[in-house]
Design a protein around this motif. Structure first.
Motif, mmCIF file in Angstrom:
data_model
loop_
_atom_site.group_PDB
_atom_site.id
_atom_site.type_symbol
_atom_site.label_atom_id
_atom_site.label_comp_id
_atom_site.label_asym_id
_atom_site.label_seq_id
_atom_site.Cartn_x
_atom_site.Cartn_y
_atom_site.Cartn_z
ATOM 1 N N LEU A 61 0.816 -1.215 0.000
ATOM 2 C CA LEU A 61 0.000 0.000 0.000
ATOM 3 C C LEU A 61 0.851 1.266 0.000
ATOM 4 O O LEU A 61 0.644 2.159 -0.818
ATOM 5 N N ARG B 47 2.734 1.713 -3.183
ATOM 6 C CA ARG B 47 1.836 2.108 -4.256
ATOM 7 C C ARG B 47 1.398 3.569 -4.129
ATOM 8 O O ARG B 47 1.354 4.302 -5.106
ATOM 9 N N GLY C 107 2.437 6.448 -6.724
ATOM 10 C CA GLY C 107 1.340 7.120 -7.416
ATOM 11 C C GLY C 107 1.392 8.628 -7.254
ATOM 12 O O GLY C 107 0.923 9.380 -8.096
ATOM 13 N N TYR D 129 -3.563 7.269 7.628
ATOM 14 C CA TYR D 129 -4.978 7.037 7.933
ATOM 15 C C TYR D 129 -5.604 6.084 6.923
ATOM 16 O O TYR D 129 -6.298 5.127 7.290
ATOM 17 N N LEU D 130 -5.312 6.325 5.624
ATOM 18 C CA LEU D 130 -5.883 5.456 4.581
ATOM 19 C C LEU D 130 -5.307 4.049 4.664
ATOM 20 O O LEU D 130 -6.023 3.062 4.503
ATOM 21 N N ILE E 103 -7.650 0.740 5.181
ATOM 22 C CA ILE E 103 -7.642 -0.411 4.263
ATOM 23 C C ILE E 103 -7.167 -1.669 4.996
ATOM 24 O O ILE E 103 -7.734 -2.749 4.833
ATOM 25 N N ARG F 119 -9.827 -3.365 7.032
ATOM 26 C CA ARG F 119 -10.826 -4.123 6.286
ATOM 27 C C ARG F 119 -10.444 -5.596 6.162
ATOM 28 O O ARG F 119 -11.314 -6.457 6.169
ATOM 29 N N LEU G 140 -4.142 6.093 -9.059
ATOM 30 C CA LEU G 140 -3.953 5.829 -7.630
ATOM 31 C C LEU G 140 -5.264 6.004 -6.865
ATOM 32 O O LEU G 140 -5.605 5.195 -6.004
ATOM 33 N N TYR H 120 -7.417 3.071 -7.454
ATOM 34 C CA TYR H 120 -6.881 1.925 -6.716
ATOM 35 C C TYR H 120 -7.272 1.987 -5.237
ATOM 36 O O TYR H 120 -7.770 1.008 -4.666
ATOM 37 N N LEU H 121 -7.075 3.157 -4.617
ATOM 38 C CA LEU H 121 -7.403 3.301 -3.198
ATOM 39 C C LEU H 121 -8.894 3.098 -2.961
ATOM 40 O O LEU H 121 -9.296 2.423 -2.019
ATOM 41 N N ARG I 68 -10.947 1.334 -4.694
ATOM 42 C CA ARG I 68 -11.293 -0.092 -4.841
ATOM 43 C C ARG I 68 -10.989 -0.885 -3.570
ATOM 44 O O ARG I 68 -11.660 -1.861 -3.258
ATOM 45 N N GLN I 69 -9.942 -0.450 -2.821
ATOM 46 C CA GLN I 69 -9.603 -1.146 -1.580
ATOM 47 C C GLN I 69 -10.610 -0.851 -0.471
ATOM 48 O O GLN I 69 -10.675 -1.564 0.515
ATOM 49 N N LEU I 70 -11.349 0.250 -0.618
ATOM 50 C CA LEU I 70 -12.211 0.706 0.474
ATOM 51 C C LEU I 70 -13.662 0.271 0.330
ATOM 52 O O LEU I 70 -14.413 0.287 1.295
ATOM 53 N N VAL I 71 -14.070 -0.073 -0.892
ATOM 54 C CA VAL I 71 -15.488 -0.317 -1.138
ATOM 55 C C VAL I 71 -15.826 -1.813 -1.185
ATOM 56 O O VAL I 71 -14.936 -2.649 -1.221
ATOM 57 N N ASP I 72 -17.134 -2.103 -1.197
ATOM 58 C CA ASP I 72 -17.575 -3.489 -1.321
ATOM 59 C C ASP I 72 -17.724 -3.908 -2.779
ATOM 60 O O ASP I 72 -17.692 -5.080 -3.102
ATOM 61 N N LYS J 117 -18.412 4.744 2.391
ATOM 62 C CA LYS J 117 -17.102 4.130 2.639
ATOM 63 C C LYS J 117 -15.956 5.001 2.153
ATOM 64 O O LYS J 117 -14.862 4.959 2.712
ATOM 65 N N ILE K 26 -12.110 9.781 5.658
ATOM 66 C CA ILE K 26 -11.505 9.106 4.508
ATOM 67 C C ILE K 26 -11.411 10.093 3.344
ATOM 68 O O ILE K 26 -10.374 10.219 2.699
#
Lengths: 225, 76
Positions: free
Chosen positions: A87, A90, A94, A135-136, A140, A143, B4, B7-8, B10-14, B43, B51
């Motif tokens: 993470l 990346r 990015g 924080y992000l 992640i 989850r 980016l 990508y981020l 996509r990691q956070l959602v269902d 989310k 977020i």
């Protein structure tokens, strides 16, 4: 069968072109060892004069099957650490920040330390960018692996920040005692407020509390009654 | 940067397949409009907008690297 992975990249200098190629390869093979990559310089590039005659440096980078296999071998580090490494790597890539990410385990938390160029950009004003990355990363991470916590650091930034917060806390305590009144500090994140509270916990004559609502919650230092 | 951000998100959602980033350029700034599935909007905003605030800080800093003003918008 020896399947090679081959990418081509450009940059202002050969070094930058190599770096960009490395990033492209890492996207395909996370944790790839740089030693396993062969670089071939196609063009050194021309700096040009005032933008005239500028041509980018161009390199081709290749990894053979063996190097790729090793990249997966290295990912036998625990999944949570691999996840955080991936993470942070990346996110920084990015954002266009050239840095490497080193992982460590400290006091039950994962620490990802970035070192390289552009760290000022990664940290941001009052550390707001690096705090956002952290924080992000934690949002992640939570989850997939609840209960784990990661700290994102940049070349000793967290230690420097902690030292300056402690000094600030002590000055505020002196101030509160001398003036016999409350001293309000700047808004801070929960972690930073905790540093201030802990610093003054055992200092005689003052007590601390937090006021306001996030993200503008701040510490108040006041003479103890 | 749009890559980016996607990508981020996509990691956070269902529903990662529903994530899309639209890049709208105007004179002085570039707006990155983030689209996610209806049930995932919360989310990418987070508790007390945290977020969204973190995503904004990263987008802004990433744009500053190439001297561009990047702004994040969450489509609803």
């Amino acid at each position: 069968m020896n399947e090679e992975l081959r990418v081509e990249s450009t940059g202002e200098t050969v070094g930058e072109a190599k770096w960009a190629a490395m990033r492209k390869l890492e996207r395909v093979c996370p944790g790839l060892d740089k030693a396993a990559v062969r670089f071939q310089v196609v063009s050194e590039g021309e700096r040009g004069l005032l933008g005239v005659g500028y041509t980018p440096a161009r390199v081709v980078a290749t990894v053979d099957e063996e190097g790729r296999a090793e990249s997966t071998a290295r990912s036998d580090e625990p999944v949570d650490i691999a996840l955080v490494r991936g993470l942070v790597t990346r996110i920084t890539a990015g954002m266009g920040i050239q840095c490497s990410v080193d992982m460590a385990e400290q006091e039950g938390g994962i620490v990802a330390t970035c070192s390289g160029r552009d760290l000022g950009l990664l940290i941001g004003r009052h550390g707001q960018t690096i705090d956002a990355v952290q924080y992000l990363t934690n949002a992640i991470l939570a989850r997939s692996i609840p209960g784990r916590y990661a700290v994102v650091d940049a070349a000793g930034y967290r230690a420097r920040r902690e030292a300056s917060l402690s000094a600030l806390a002590r000055r505020a305590a002196d101030d509160a005692v001398q003036r016999g009144g409350r001293v309000e500090l700047e808004p801070m994140t929960a972690v930073e407020r905790k540093i201030v509270h802990l610093q003054l916990k055992d200092v005689d004559g003052v007590e601390t509390t937090s006021e306001g609502t996030e993200p503008n919650r701040f510490v108040v230092v006041l003479p103890s009654s | 940067m749009a890559e980016l951000l996607a990508y981020l998100a996509r990691q956070l959602v269902d529903e990662p397949d529903a994530v899309r980033v639209e890049e709208v350029e105007s004179e002085h700034l570039v707006v990155l409009r983030l689209h996610v599935a209806k049930d995932d909007v919360g989310k990418v905003i987070g508790r007390q907008g945290r977020i969204a605030r973190a995503l904004r800080a990263i987008v802004r800093a990433g744009g500053a690297r190439d001297g561009r003003r990047l702004v994040l918008e969450i489509a609803d």
